[in-house]
Design a protein around this motif. Structure first.
Motif, PDB file in Angstrom:
ATOM      1  N   SER A   8      46.839  25.502  77.431  1.00  0.00           N
ATOM      2  CA  SER A   8      45.777  26.388  77.914  1.00  0.00           C
ATOM      3  C   SER A   8      44.607  26.437  76.946  1.00  0.00           C
ATOM      4  O   SER A   8      43.591  27.037  77.244  1.00  0.00           O
ATOM      5  CB  SER A   8      46.315  27.803  78.125  1.00  0.00           C
ATOM      6  OG  SER A   8      47.226  27.830  79.193  1.00  0.00           O
ATOM      7  N   THR A   9      44.766  25.802  75.799  1.00  0.00           N
ATOM      8  CA  THR A   9      43.730  25.825  74.769  1.00  0.00           C
ATOM      9  C   THR A   9      42.972  24.503  74.729  1.00  0.00           C
ATOM     10  O   THR A   9      43.534  23.428  74.938  1.00  0.00           O
ATOM     11  CB  THR A   9      44.358  26.090  73.386  1.00  0.00           C
ATOM     12  OG1 THR A   9      45.498  25.230  73.212  1.00  0.00           O
ATOM     13  CG2 THR A   9      44.811  27.534  73.276  1.00  0.00           C
ATOM     14  N   GLY A  11      44.645  19.555  77.908  1.00  0.00           N
ATOM     15  CA  GLY A  11      44.334  20.592  76.938  1.00  0.00           C
ATOM     16  C   GLY A  11      44.536  20.074  75.527  1.00  0.00           C
ATOM     17  O   GLY A  11      44.721  18.868  75.307  1.00  0.00           O
ATOM     18  N   ASP A  12      44.542  20.999  74.573  1.00  0.00           N
ATOM     19  CA  ASP A  12      44.535  20.608  73.171  1.00  0.00           C
ATOM     20  C   ASP A  12      45.377  21.592  72.356  1.00  0.00           C
ATOM     21  O   ASP A  12      45.052  22.783  72.301  1.00  0.00           O
ATOM     22  CB  ASP A  12      43.089  20.616  72.673  1.00  0.00           C
ATOM     23  CG  ASP A  12      42.919  20.092  71.260  1.00  0.00           C
ATOM     24  OD1 ASP A  12      43.919  19.964  70.539  1.00  0.00           O
ATOM     25  OD2 ASP A  12      41.759  19.831  70.876  1.00  0.00           O
ATOM     26  N   PRO A  13      46.461  21.127  71.701  1.00  0.00           N
ATOM     27  CA  PRO A  13      47.264  22.058  70.909  1.00  0.00           C
ATOM     28  C   PRO A  13      46.493  22.649  69.741  1.00  0.00           C
ATOM     29  O   PRO A  13      46.836  23.707  69.238  1.00  0.00           O
ATOM     30  CB  PRO A  13      48.430  21.189  70.413  1.00  0.00           C
ATOM     31  CG  PRO A  13      47.924  19.786  70.473  1.00  0.00           C
ATOM     32  CD  PRO A  13      46.982  19.747  71.634  1.00  0.00           C
ATOM     33  N   ASN A  14      45.401  21.964  69.329  1.00  0.00           N
ATOM     34  CA  ASN A  14      44.565  22.460  68.243  1.00  0.00           C
ATOM     35  C   ASN A  14      43.390  23.300  68.738  1.00  0.00           C
ATOM     36  O   ASN A  14      42.589  23.773  67.937  1.00  0.00           O
ATOM     37  CB  ASN A  14      44.010  21.287  67.428  1.00  0.00           C
ATOM     38  CG  ASN A  14      45.109  20.489  66.758  1.00  0.00           C
ATOM     39  OD1 ASN A  14      45.944  21.048  66.070  1.00  0.00           O
ATOM     40  ND2 ASN A  14      45.121  19.180  66.986  1.00  0.00           N
ATOM     41  N   GLY A  15      43.252  23.424  70.065  1.00  0.00           N
ATOM     42  CA  GLY A  15      42.085  24.104  70.621  1.00  0.00           C
ATOM     43  C   GLY A  15      41.998  25.565  70.208  1.00  0.00           C
ATOM     44  O   GLY A  15      42.996  26.283  70.203  1.00  0.00           O
ATOM     45  N   LYS A  16      40.810  26.004  69.895  1.00  0.00           N
ATOM     46  CA  LYS A  16      40.587  27.387  69.458  1.00  0.00           C
ATOM     47  C   LYS A  16      40.167  28.301  70.612  1.00  0.00           C
ATOM     48  O   LYS A  16      40.050  29.510  70.437  1.00  0.00           O
ATOM     49  CB  LYS A  16      39.540  27.422  68.351  1.00  0.00           C
ATOM     50  CG  LYS A  16      39.970  26.685  67.081  1.00  0.00           C
ATOM     51  CD  LYS A  16      38.873  26.700  66.031  1.00  0.00           C
ATOM     52  CE  LYS A  16      39.353  26.056  64.728  1.00  0.00           C
ATOM     53  NZ  LYS A  16      39.744  24.653  64.899  1.00  0.00           N
TER      54      LYS A  16
END
Length: 453
Positions: A233-234, A253-258
């Protein structure tokens, strides 16, 4: 140092670098409420319905718009009976024709023969949603092929006037859809998205806003009904904007997304987005829609299914029958949670804020009084505190040893697993990698699928 922490540290070199659990992005209340709806509906309806086009060019005469049997209550009643929670109407598509009697242009229903120019599609859909208890949403295309001011700064003011009319005259709005689509040969136009979004926040603060890049809900990256097997979801939203998006990145999505911006999976029940008579025999079956549900809601997304009204102004019989079959199959599959009474009560109560704090790499075991046969599993995280699960596995006891059923990656709001039937009296779930040392597991479900799946 605990064995769990040691195991996690051993795993980290082989996993993507991720944010720690203490700094996880979290959803807003409006995002939580949106995702819990699970299935919502798009209603694509405009002059294209009568020209047999997908994208109108803006030269269409309002005189062609005349849905003589128009009945928004039939639309919304059908959606209600099929379990949909929200309906989004295309108030204005790329052709610029407005389905409400706007003060901004003559290119609208007020100059159509429908109801002698006194009709208002948006009003009737909004009223029907209130009558049947659905939430209401609007789609307002930024690209406008009719409006002469398009391509100039003046168009932003024109668009904001249209947006203000929709946000102030039709009651509560739950979702506002900003389409990033624009033809390759279209005029250059710098949209004031920041201004559009600020207006929505001011006038409809509970509404989520969709575009390729949010700010509340993002595109899933395709129109085929598929969220990725791994779906975070990020995302990192700094490099994305409406109409400027990496579809593969948005799909996973992106596990590092802020930025917490969950995915919405938009797909049509027919090959096209608008009604075309030649597609009457190509309506997705209820079984096909169930598969889309697993590939969207079951992969931490939301299913936005388009059901286009026909030229009479009604949802066609085939479409209505299909969505009813879809809901009937889902209800049959998920009616009885076999984990109830065996798993911890907080995991089968339907509430996201009751949970089992589950350490990474420590199996969560469920034992049954008698053997059960099942082929579906549901897992849900308490996403109000962020998305944690990166990898996991499900196993069953064969009487002498634990045997694998399936591995999985992200869970998020909901993960649905499908596999061949298993008969056992013990099942266990192990989260083998996560952000942090523990997982907040909110729900677990074990089911036997309907024979109609």
């Amino acid at each position: 140092m605990s064995p769990i922490t040691k195991t996690l540290l051993l795993l980290l070199p082989f996993l993507p670098q991720v944010t720690t659990a203490q700094t996880l992005p979290r959803p807003t209340p409006r995002q939580l409420a949106w995702q819990q709806m699970e299935t919502t509906a798009f209603l694509h309806f405009t002059v294209n319905t009568y020209t047999d086009k997908e994208w109108g060019d803006g030269t269409e005469s309002p005189q062609i718009f005349n849905p003589v049997k128009f009945d928004a209550r039939q639309w919304i009643r059908s959606l209600k009976e099929a379990g949909f929670k929200l309906a989004i109407i295309t108030a204005k598509h790329h052709d610029g024709f407005c389905l409400w009697p706007t003060q901004t242009t003559e290119h609208s229903v007020k100059n159509s023969p429908w109801k002698g120019g006194k009709g208002d599609v948006v009003r009737e859909v909004a009223d029907a949603c209130r009558q049947y208890g659905l939430k209401f949403g609007v789609y307002l295309s930024p690209w406008d092929r009719h409006e002469p001011s398009y391509g100039t700064a003046a168009y932003n003011d024109f668009y904001k006037k249209q947006l203000r009319e929709l946000l102030t005259n039709y009651g509560p709005i739950a979702e506002v859809w900003f389409d990033g689509a624009k033809g390759e040969n279209a005029k250059n136009m710098t949209y004031d998205f920041a201004g559009y979004w600020a207006m929505v926040r001011q006038l409809q603060p509970q509404a989520v806003m969709f575009s390729d890049a949010g700010p509340d809900v993002r595109w899933v990256g395709n129109e085929s009904g598929n969220a990725a097997e791994t779906c975070w979801s990020t995302i990192d939203n700094s490099k994305h904007a409406p109409g400027v998006a990496d579809s593969k990145y948005l799909n996973t999505g992106d596990p590092n997304g802020k930025d917490f911006i969950p995915a919405e999976t938009d797909v049509s029940i027919r090959p096209g987005w608008f009604y075309h008579p030649k597609e009457d025999s190509k309506v997705r079956s209820g079984k096909n829609l169930v598969n889309l549900y697993y590939q969207s809601v079951g992969r931490n997304s939301l299913l936005l299914l388009n059901i286009p009204p026909n030229r009479d102004g009604l949802l066609s019989d085939a479409d209505v029958a299909s969505i009813k079959e879809f809901r009937s199959i889902l209800n049959e599959t998920f009616k009885t949670n076999l984990a109830k009474g065996a798993a911890k009560s907080g995991l089968t109560d339907g509430f996201m804020n009751t949970m089992a704090i589950t350490p990474v790499n420590k199996p969560l075991e469920v034992t049954f009084r008698n053997p059960i046969t099942f082929d579906r599993m549901l897992l849900q995280e308490n996403i109000s505190s962020g998305q944690r699960v990166m990898e996991g596995q499900v196993e069953y006891w064969d009487g002498t040893d634990w045997k694998p059923i399936q591995t999985f990656t992200t869970v998020g709001y909901k993960r649905l697993l499908r596999f061949q039937p298993v008969t056992t009296d013990k099942v266990r779930v192990t989260f083998t990698a996560a952000k942090g040392d523990v997982v907040e597991l909110a729900e677990m479900g074990i089911f036997k699928a309907s024979s109609r799946e």
